[in-house]
Write a protein that holds these residues in place. Structure first.
Motif, PDB file in Angstrom:
ATOM      1  N   TRP A  11      53.720  -3.287 -37.996  1.00  0.00           N
ATOM      2  CA  TRP A  11      54.667  -4.265 -38.543  1.00  0.00           C
ATOM      3  C   TRP A  11      55.207  -3.776 -39.877  1.00  0.00           C
ATOM      4  N   HIS A  17      62.116 -11.528 -41.768  1.00  0.00           N
ATOM      5  CA  HIS A  17      63.086 -10.436 -41.664  1.00  0.00           C
ATOM      6  C   HIS A  17      62.458  -9.118 -41.218  1.00  0.00           C
ATOM      7  N   LYS A  19      59.931  -6.596 -38.752  1.00  0.00           N
ATOM      8  CA  LYS A  19      59.931  -6.267 -37.326  1.00  0.00           C
ATOM      9  C   LYS A  19      58.686  -5.453 -37.018  1.00  0.00           C
ATOM     10  N   PRO A  33      59.242  -3.892 -28.885  1.00  0.00           N
ATOM     11  CA  PRO A  33      59.583  -4.448 -30.193  1.00  0.00           C
ATOM     12  C   PRO A  33      59.350  -5.956 -30.252  1.00  0.00           C
ATOM     13  N   SER A  35      59.688  -9.482 -33.175  1.00  0.00           N
ATOM     14  CA  SER A  35      60.203  -9.981 -34.458  1.00  0.00           C
ATOM     15  C   SER A  35      60.072 -11.495 -34.478  1.00  0.00           C
ATOM     16  N   LYS A  46      63.749  -8.275 -27.402  1.00  0.00           N
ATOM     17  CA  LYS A  46      62.418  -8.090 -27.987  1.00  0.00           C
ATOM     18  C   LYS A  46      61.450  -9.065 -27.325  1.00  0.00           C
ATOM     19  N   SER A  48      57.550 -11.322 -27.572  1.00  0.00           N
ATOM     20  CA  SER A  48      56.841 -12.189 -28.519  1.00  0.00           C
ATOM     21  C   SER A  48      55.393 -12.324 -28.063  1.00  0.00           C
TER      22      SER A  48
END
Length: 141
Positions: A11, A17, A19, A33, A35, A46, A48
């Motif tokens: 991270w 802000h 990622k 990825p 965010s 992306k 989660s």
């Protein structure tokens, strides 16, 4: 024999802000990825934590249901399981809903629903997430 699987996340930046990238170390299937906006708004390509939980839960539940049905003498021809993990920013994960549709020769709807409820209760991921409300919709195709 116990198994351990690993993943790690790198991270950068603050929560809103920043990622990150989740890497699945054990399987080597790739980097994904992540965010905060992908978690609390739109995914935009992306993933989660909730989507990762949904994937794990749908797979584990499907395996548990397949095992239970086979043990009862009615192996499934096909199972399709969807897991929906709801995340509320500021609160956390507020619930998980599993929806399963099955093709199970020789089994009626009531028997399928009963087997699905048992799989929900006995799936190791369901047990690990027992602090969350987990609901289920099960039907034969």
């Amino acid at each position: 024999m116990a198994t351990t699987r690993t993943a790690h996340t790198a991270w950068e930046g603050n929560l809103t802000h920043g990622k990150g990238v989740v890497t699945f170390d054990s399987s080597g299937i790739g980097d994904f990825p992540v965010s905060w906006p992908a978690r609390s708004e739109e995914p935009n390509g992306k993933t989660s934590p909730e989507e990762l939980i949904a994937g794990a839960h749908s797979a584990c539940f499907s395996m548990a249901l397949s095992h239970g049905l086979t043990g009862a003498g009615t192996p499934p021809a096909k199972l399709e399981t969807k897991a929906e993990v709801t995340f509320q920013p500021g609160t956390g994960i507020t619930g998980i809903h599993l929806t399963v549709t099955g093709e199970v020769p020789g089994l009626d709807e009531a028997g399928f629903v009963k087997a699905a409820e048992e799989a929900k209760a006995n799936c190791p991921v369901s047990q690990a997430l027992s602090g969350t409300t987990i609901t289920l919709t099960a039907r034969l195709a």
